[in-house]
Design a protein around this motif. Structure first.
Motif, PDB file in Angstrom:
ATOM      1  N   PRO A  97       0.743  -1.540   0.426  1.00 25.30           N
ATOM      2  CA  PRO A  97      -0.096   0.060   0.156  1.00 25.30           C
ATOM      3  C   PRO A  97       0.746   1.466  -0.190  1.00 25.30           C
ATOM      4  CG  PRO A  97       0.290  -0.791   2.087  1.00 25.30           C
ATOM      5  CD  PRO A  97       1.045  -1.887   1.340  1.00 25.30           C
ATOM      6  N   SER A  98       1.975   1.071  -0.535  1.00 25.25           N
ATOM      7  CA  SER A  98       2.964   2.118  -0.083  1.00 25.25           C
ATOM      8  C   SER A  98       2.937   3.733  -1.325  1.00 25.25           C
ATOM      9  CB  SER A  98       4.572   1.641  -0.896  1.00 25.25           C
ATOM     10  OG  SER A  98       4.528   1.213  -1.676  1.00 25.25           O
ATOM     11  N   GLU A  99       2.707   2.947  -2.874  1.00 21.72           N
ATOM     12  CA  GLU A  99       2.212   3.884  -4.107  1.00 21.72           C
ATOM     13  C   GLU A  99       0.385   4.328  -3.625  1.00 21.72           C
ATOM     14  OE1 GLU A  99       3.373   6.086  -6.646  1.00 21.72           O
ATOM     15  OE2 GLU A  99       4.939   4.725  -6.126  1.00 21.72           O
ATOM     16  N   GLU A 100       1.574   5.654  -3.567  1.00 24.16           N
ATOM     17  CA  GLU A 100       0.098   6.247  -3.419  1.00 24.16           C
ATOM     18  C   GLU A 100      -0.972   5.886  -5.442  1.00 24.16           C
ATOM     19  OE1 GLU A 100      -3.486   8.368  -1.899  1.00 24.16           O
ATOM     20  OE2 GLU A 100      -1.333   7.059  -1.076  1.00 24.16           O
ATOM     21  N   ARG A 101      -0.604   5.483  -6.489  1.00 22.90           N
ATOM     22  CA  ARG A 101      -1.024   5.860  -7.186  1.00 22.90           C
ATOM     23  C   ARG A 101      -2.217   4.615  -7.472  1.00 22.90           C
ATOM     24  NH1 ARG A 101       2.220   9.183 -12.287  1.00 22.90           N
ATOM     25  NH2 ARG A 101       2.157  10.604 -11.687  1.00 22.90           N
ATOM     26  N   ASP A 102      -1.229   3.417  -6.354  1.00 24.00           N
ATOM     27  CA  ASP A 102      -1.651   1.851  -6.891  1.00 24.00           C
ATOM     28  C   ASP A 102      -3.053   1.950  -6.345  1.00 24.00           C
ATOM     29  OD1 ASP A 102      -0.147   1.262  -9.054  1.00 24.00           O
ATOM     30  OD2 ASP A 102       1.384   0.496  -7.610  1.00 24.00           O
ATOM     31  N   VAL A 103      -2.359   2.505  -4.920  1.00 23.90           N
ATOM     32  CA  VAL A 103      -3.842   2.875  -4.243  1.00 23.90           C
ATOM     33  C   VAL A 103      -5.582   2.863  -4.102  1.00 23.90           C
ATOM     34  CG1 VAL A 103      -4.927   3.734  -1.869  1.00 23.90           C
ATOM     35  CG2 VAL A 103      -2.075   2.789  -2.231  1.00 23.90           C
ATOM     36  N   VAL A 104      -4.558   3.837  -5.618  1.00 21.70           N
ATOM     37  CA  VAL A 104      -5.937   4.774  -5.985  1.00 21.70           C
ATOM     38  C   VAL A 104      -6.203   3.861  -7.314  1.00 21.70           C
ATOM     39  CG1 VAL A 104      -6.489   6.593  -7.779  1.00 21.70           C
ATOM     40  CG2 VAL A 104      -5.416   7.391  -5.902  1.00 21.70           C
ATOM     41  N   VAL A 105      -5.728   3.535  -8.298  1.00 17.31           N
ATOM     42  CA  VAL A 105      -6.241   2.510  -8.731  1.00 17.31           C
ATOM     43  C   VAL A 105      -7.253   1.244  -8.417  1.00 17.31           C
ATOM     44  CG1 VAL A 105      -5.798   0.703 -10.314  1.00 17.31           C
ATOM     45  CG2 VAL A 105      -4.016   3.540 -10.475  1.00 17.31           C
ATOM     46  N   ALA A 106      -6.382   0.591  -7.127  1.00 14.73           N
ATOM     47  CA  ALA A 106      -7.056  -1.160  -6.688  1.00 14.73           C
ATOM     48  C   ALA A 106      -8.681  -0.241  -6.268  1.00 14.73           C
ATOM     49  CB  ALA A 106      -5.847  -0.984  -5.569  1.00 14.73           C
ATOM     50  N   ARG A 107      -8.315   1.038  -5.356  1.00 13.40           N
ATOM     51  CA  ARG A 107      -9.595   1.107  -5.594  1.00 13.40           C
ATOM     52  C   ARG A 107     -10.868   1.504  -6.351  1.00 13.40           C
ATOM     53  NH1 ARG A 107      -9.756   2.386   0.494  1.00 13.40           N
ATOM     54  NH2 ARG A 107      -7.543   3.319   1.098  1.00 13.40           N
ATOM     55  N   SER A 108     -10.346   2.633  -6.933  1.00  7.18           N
ATOM     56  CA  SER A 108     -11.273   2.479  -7.743  1.00  7.18           C
ATOM     57  C   SER A 108     -11.664   0.840  -8.710  1.00  7.18           C
ATOM     58  CB  SER A 108     -10.405   3.068  -9.136  1.00  7.18           C
ATOM     59  OG  SER A 108     -10.303   4.715  -8.919  1.00  7.18           O
ATOM     60  N   ILE A 109     -11.250  -0.104  -9.345  1.00  3.88           N
ATOM     61  CA  ILE A 109     -11.515  -1.544  -9.316  1.00  3.88           C
ATOM     62  C   ILE A 109     -12.068  -1.854  -8.757  1.00  3.88           C
ATOM     63  CG2 ILE A 109     -10.299  -3.977 -10.380  1.00  3.88           C
ATOM     64  CD1 ILE A 109      -7.961  -1.790 -11.485  1.00  3.88           C
ATOM     65  N   VAL A 110     -11.816  -1.912  -7.163  1.00  6.02           N
ATOM     66  CA  VAL A 110     -12.579  -2.923  -6.740  1.00  6.02           C
ATOM     67  C   VAL A 110     -14.566  -2.023  -5.885  1.00  6.02           C
ATOM     68  CG1 VAL A 110     -13.636  -3.246  -4.151  1.00  6.02           C
ATOM     69  CG2 VAL A 110     -10.658  -3.980  -4.558  1.00  6.02           C
ATOM     70  N   GLY A 111     -14.370  -0.498  -6.000  1.00  2.39           N
ATOM     71  CA  GLY A 111     -15.200   0.539  -6.215  1.00  2.39           C
ATOM     72  C   GLY A 111     -16.313  -0.039  -7.409  1.00  2.39           C
ATOM     73  N   LEU A 112     -15.799   0.021  -8.639  1.00  2.00           N
ATOM     74  CA  LEU A 112     -16.015  -0.051  -9.933  1.00  2.00           C
ATOM     75  C   LEU A 112     -16.449  -1.271 -10.047  1.00  2.00           C
ATOM     76  CD1 LEU A 112     -16.981   0.619 -12.509  1.00  2.00           C
ATOM     77  CD2 LEU A 112     -14.733  -0.320 -13.517  1.00  2.00           C
ATOM     78  N   GLY A 113     -16.233  -2.506  -9.509  1.00  2.00           N
ATOM     79  CA  GLY A 113     -17.135  -3.781  -9.807  1.00  2.00           C
ATOM     80  C   GLY A 113     -17.855  -4.395  -8.669  1.00  2.00           C
ATOM     81  N   ARG A 114     -17.859  -3.639  -7.552  1.00  2.00           N
ATOM     82  CA  ARG A 114     -18.590  -4.110  -6.653  1.00  2.00           C
ATOM     83  C   ARG A 114     -19.741  -2.948  -7.065  1.00  2.00           C
ATOM     84  NH1 ARG A 114     -16.787  -6.534  -1.917  1.00  2.00           N
ATOM     85  NH2 ARG A 114     -19.360  -5.916  -0.682  1.00  2.00           N
ATOM     86  N   GLY A 115     -19.939  -2.055  -7.327  1.00  6.78           N
ATOM     87  CA  GLY A 115     -20.687  -1.504  -8.213  1.00  6.78           C
ATOM     88  C   GLY A 115     -22.182  -2.032  -8.969  1.00  6.78           C
TER      89      GLY A 115
END
Length: 531
Positions: A454-472
């Motif tokens: 979880p150290s790279e902020e951009r990857d954190v944003v991408v991972a959150r976005s993919i999870v949010g999109l998928g769950r939606g």
């Protein structure tokens, strides 16, 4: 093409692999005999006039190594192997120490100690899939006992008694078991190849070994044993140098060929090899567990193709999959992969993996074939594998639009009860309309976005976005390439459903992954590991 003995390379290698467990059992038998002879005094009756009752530490060590060699597979977890060989290594080192301090009687047999330590390292390296280094140490471990046996056969004056042959034989058999068990991988398979290079390597080793034995014979017959020892040592050093140069030459050729296949635009030599490898049994299936992040239980398996080539060694899927797609060999290879995975799923029925879904990768080339759905249906009928337990994985770059070949096939398969998964999501620059139009159940986050969590902020944003999109969209989210507890904790915190990666298990063969699943059936061990 055949080798000098009339065998094809596949037959010769397979016979060697099948011989491995028999050699390991024979090594265990000699170790048990050594325990009886040295530990219980049977040697006094077998060899009158000798006093052989002592602590059989070497025999005990070789017994443990024989057991490790018997169960040795490069895909198995190495922790049980570590325990066996570590105990064996300690026992072997303890013997000369106890003799030195006079606590037990008997010869120090430092040769045996070196042999056992080398064997222990060889077993561990093979278990870690460091095949080249493991094979080298196994060969090296056999040099000293072979020279010792030659001395006994020639009645050399320096030999300490024929009873020591029991220990020597056990070590040689265990070493041969390790080598035969890895004959289909690494430099040893290159050595057994019927091509001119393989014949040259065999000739060089044969000459050096014959020279070593010949020098020993001459020395003992002419009573020049001490004078000949330096020559014997020189010949043995020559054997070691040949082994090392052959192994490093093999590794460098593998690297050059693999990189050349990826960078060159001309037709790959793999095109002609893939069909032969498929019919010759050089492909195998490994399985990587998928774990529910909320319960730490095994909830899926991904089937992964592996190819061990006689000359190239282990060929990366990143190399042979594009070559197979370009040549059209991906069609039979893909159906082979699918059928073997379904057959294995049926064999797992009645075990802890009963009902666990199996994911199988499907190439866009396969998907667009007009008979793809019918072939999948026939495979399910032949194997009896439940269709609801089969997941077909498509890469994001291989998704199809409405009206394209394969679009209707996915809907037909979905209606049959199969699940569809989108692999490597986030790397293919695809339109989100795909997720709306296609019957997708699973969405896999590509490992490139997981690696720096979880150290790279951009990857954190991408991972959150993919999870949010998928769950939606009501999809099940799977993260690939999870290697650290911190990554697992972060993914669990953003409500990612499942994960796979080396934190939980690397890809294993069918037997090893079943053992893994049995050990982690309650999820507790995984919870400790991931926490």
């Amino acid at each position: 093409m055949k080798n000098e003995g009339g065998y094809t390379p596949q037959i010769l290698v397979r016979r060697s692999v099948r011989l491995a467990p028999k050699l390991a059992v024979a090594g265990i038998a000699f170790a048990l005999l050594g325990l009886a002879v040295f530990g219980f005094g049977w040697g006094i009756a077998l060899f009158p006039g000798t006093n052989v009752r002592t602590f059989p530490l070497n025999s005990a060590a070789l017994l443990l190594i024989g057991i490790a060699a018997l169960r040795l597979r490069p895909s198995r977890p190495v922790i049980p192997t570590y325990g066996l060989v570590a105990t064996a290594a300690v026992l072997a080192l303890l013997k000369p120490v106890l003799v030195l301090f006079g606590w037990i009687t008997g010869p120090t047999t430092i040769n045996n100690t070196i042999m056992i330590e080398l064997l222990a390292l060889a077993v561990v390296l093979v278990a870690q899939r460091r095949i080249a280094a493991g094979q080298f140490l196994a060969m090296l471990s056999m040099l000293l006992p072979i020279s010792f046996l030659v001395g006994w056969l020639y009645t050399a004056k320096s030999f300490d008694g024929s009873i020591v042959i029991i220990v020597i034989a056990s070590g040689l058999l265990s070493g041969a078991s390790v080598l035969c068990g890895t004959a289909n991988r690494g430099p040893l398979r290159h050595l057994l190849a019927p091509n001119p290079e393989g014949r040259l390597q065999r000739a060089r080793l044969t000459v050096l070994v014959a020279a070593t034995i010949g020098l020993g014979y001459i020395g003992t017959r002419l009573d020049f044993h001490r004078e000949v020892v330096p020559l014997i040592i020189t010949a043995m050093v020559g054997i070691i140098i040949v082994m090392v140069t052959d192994i490093f030459g093999y590794l460098s050729r593998v690297a050059e060929k693999a990189s050349g296949l990826l960078l060159s635009g001309r037709p790959s030599p793999l095109d002609a090899k893939i069909s032969e490898a498929l019919h010759g049994g050089d492909f195998s299936l490994y399985y990587q567990p998928q774990v529910d992040l909320s319960t730490n239980r095994t909830v899926g398996m991904e089937a992964l193709a592996r190819w061990q080539d006689p000359e190239l060694g282990m060929v990366s899927p990143a190399v042979f999959i594009p070559a197979a797609e370009a040549s059209g060999e991906i069609i039979p290879l893909g159906y082979w992969l699918l059928e073997r995975a379904c057959e294995q799923g049926v064999r797992w029925q009645g075990t802890v993996l009963d009902g666990v879904p199996i994911s199988v990768n499907v190439s866009p080339v396969q998907l667009k074939m007009p008979d793809f759905v019918e072939n999948v249906r026939q495979i399910l009928c032949r194997t009896g594998f439940p269709q609801e337990c089969l997941i077909l994985e498509l890469t994001e770059s291989g998704m199809v639009r409405r009206g394209e070949p394969g679009f209707q096939a996915l809907w037909t398969l979905h209606e049959m009860g199969l699940k569809i998964s989108i692999d490597d999501f986030g790397t293919g620059y695809s339109c989100l309309a795909y997720l709306h139009d296609l019957p997708v159940t699973y969405l896999k986050i590509d490992q490139s976005f997981v690696r720096r969590l979880p150290s790279e902020e951009r990857d954190v944003v991408v991972a959150r976005s993919i999870v949010g999109l998928g769950r939606g969209l009501g999809l099940i989210i799977v993260a690939e390439g999870v290697e650290t507890p911190e990554q697992a904790d972060f993914l669990r915190g953003i409500w990612c459903d499942k994960a796979q990666g080396h934190l939980f298990s690397r890809p294993l063969d069918a037997d090893a992954v079943l053992e893994w699943a049995m050990r982690h059936s309650d999820g507790k061990a995984l919870s400790v590991q991931a926490g």
